[in-house]
Design a protein around this motif. Sequence first.
Motif, PDB file in Angstrom:
ATOM      1  N   LEU A 123      -8.827   5.288  -1.416  1.00 42.45           N
ATOM      2  CA  LEU A 123      -7.953   6.025  -0.793  1.00 42.45           C
ATOM      3  C   LEU A 123      -7.187   7.417  -1.552  1.00 42.45           C
ATOM      4  CD1 LEU A 123      -6.237   2.296   0.803  1.00 42.45           C
ATOM      5  CD2 LEU A 123      -7.742   3.920   2.466  1.00 42.45           C
ATOM      6  N   ALA A 124      -6.576   6.909  -2.606  1.00 46.51           N
ATOM      7  CA  ALA A 124      -5.601   7.672  -2.884  1.00 46.51           C
ATOM      8  C   ALA A 124      -6.414   9.717  -3.167  1.00 46.51           C
ATOM      9  CB  ALA A 124      -5.592   8.056  -4.517  1.00 46.51           C
ATOM     10  N   ARG A 145       1.831   1.685  -3.457  1.00 42.99           N
ATOM     11  CA  ARG A 145       1.028   2.082  -4.462  1.00 42.99           C
ATOM     12  C   ARG A 145       0.531   3.900  -4.022  1.00 42.99           C
ATOM     13  NH1 ARG A 145      -1.546  -1.885  -7.123  1.00 42.99           N
ATOM     14  NH2 ARG A 145      -2.310  -0.107  -8.467  1.00 42.99           N
ATOM     15  N   LEU A 146       0.358   4.154  -2.849  1.00 45.63           N
ATOM     16  CA  LEU A 146       0.372   5.222  -2.527  1.00 45.63           C
ATOM     17  C   LEU A 146       0.933   6.550  -3.442  1.00 45.63           C
ATOM     18  CD1 LEU A 146      -1.873   5.516   0.229  1.00 45.63           C
ATOM     19  CD2 LEU A 146      -2.824   5.498  -1.804  1.00 45.63           C
ATOM     20  N   TYR A 190       0.842  -0.988   0.218  1.00 49.10           N
ATOM     21  CA  TYR A 190      -0.018  -0.037   0.051  1.00 49.10           C
ATOM     22  C   TYR A 190       0.619   0.887   0.092  1.00 49.10           C
ATOM     23  CZ  TYR A 190      -4.437  -2.076  -0.298  1.00 49.10           C
ATOM     24  OH  TYR A 190      -5.583  -3.500   0.409  1.00 49.10           O
ATOM     25  N   VAL A 216      -7.085   1.317  -3.871  1.00 51.44           N
ATOM     26  CA  VAL A 216      -6.092   2.340  -3.691  1.00 51.44           C
ATOM     27  C   VAL A 216      -6.460   3.349  -4.513  1.00 51.44           C
ATOM     28  CG1 VAL A 216      -3.682   2.607  -4.745  1.00 51.44           C
ATOM     29  CG2 VAL A 216      -4.417   0.983  -3.543  1.00 51.44           C
ATOM     30  N   GLU A 217      -6.982   3.156  -5.008  1.00 54.05           N
ATOM     31  CA  GLU A 217      -7.525   4.407  -5.896  1.00 54.05           C
ATOM     32  C   GLU A 217      -8.560   4.848  -5.175  1.00 54.05           C
ATOM     33  OE1 GLU A 217      -7.131   5.554  -8.908  1.00 54.05           O
ATOM     34  OE2 GLU A 217      -5.337   4.346  -9.502  1.00 54.05           O
ATOM     35  N   THR A 258       5.017   8.454   1.675  1.00 53.41           N
ATOM     36  CA  THR A 258       4.437   6.772   2.529  1.00 53.41           C
ATOM     37  C   THR A 258       5.630   6.584   3.647  1.00 53.41           C
ATOM     38  OG1 THR A 258       4.822   5.854   0.733  1.00 53.41           O
ATOM     39  CG2 THR A 258       2.785   6.723   1.096  1.00 53.41           C
ATOM     40  N   LYS A 290       0.601   7.489  -6.592  1.00 48.24           N
ATOM     41  CA  LYS A 290       0.370   8.073  -6.219  1.00 48.24           C
ATOM     42  C   LYS A 290       0.532   9.802  -5.912  1.00 48.24           C
ATOM     43  CE  LYS A 290      -3.140   5.659  -8.431  1.00 48.24           C
ATOM     44  NZ  LYS A 290      -4.065   5.502  -9.467  1.00 48.24           N
TER      45      LYS A 290
END
Length: 318
Positions: free
Chosen positions: A296-297, A53-54, A50, A293-294, A61, A57
Amino acid sequence: MTKTDVTFDSAGITLAGHLYTPGTSADGPHPAIVIGHPGGGVKEQTAGLYALRLAEKGFVTLTFDAAYQGESGGEPRGLEDPAHRVEDLKAAVSYLTTRSEVDADRIGALGICASGGYVLSAAGSDHRLRAAATVSAVDIARQFRLGADGTQDAAVFQAMLDAAAHARTVEASGVKPDTLTLFPETIEQARVLGGEHGAEGFDYYRTARGQHPRSATHFDWRSIDKMAIFDAFASVPLIAQCPLLMIVGTRAVTSWMTLEAFQKALGPKEIHWVEGASHVDLYDRKQYVGPVVEKLAAYFAQHLRTASPIASAAEVLR
């Protein structure tokens, strides 16, 4: 995107972390997200996925190994101390405020599994967090006391408390006590003991799917009596100042804990159901993690878009 090994202090214990910085030309400083791993997990597993992936974006992190676990310091090894896990998250926020890449007024937190409960505790008591989110959230104390599905016989946890007390007595006599084994020998045994949830946990942690050499296979018995007096959801009503997003699979046997916490929240809140996903599916299954993830972003982009300084104590009392 760049990953950097970092260390920082958490109440006298050195934590080992990975800091991910976005590979964009956009002017910094960036909004940042602290990401906590599941109980017994390490930063290289789902929390690292995660985080990566973030960061892609556009967020900075930070994920890290909990005190007493993974590459972080602390004795005894394999201790799951809920109070210290919350302190670890706050220490991670403190560390991020020192980084030039980070806008200290735009920090959020994401907790996965047990860290979902810990993030709720941290967000309820640390006003530096501007947004909180969870994935497959559990209160590890509730899970050990009541079982993953909430139906465990109370006698099971009482027996565990007996074993924890015995371990303390053994250690006091100078003998190293046994530890609490987290996984049986086979996935079939895991299924007998914990149903499909137990089998899925075994499949993630004990096979090539997600296994990592530093991921915990045992807990120190003192973890149990520390869990007995912990309530991850007690401070949820205090999260009124920041938004809360809770993501959970429709097949997750642990979803009752997300619902309980969500009902306690008083401020801006959203629950997002992932159709067909189990608790562990949200750790790494591509068909679920991608859309999560989309979600959350977009959520963190909205709520960490601009700084929103907290009023000073003098202003509050005025």
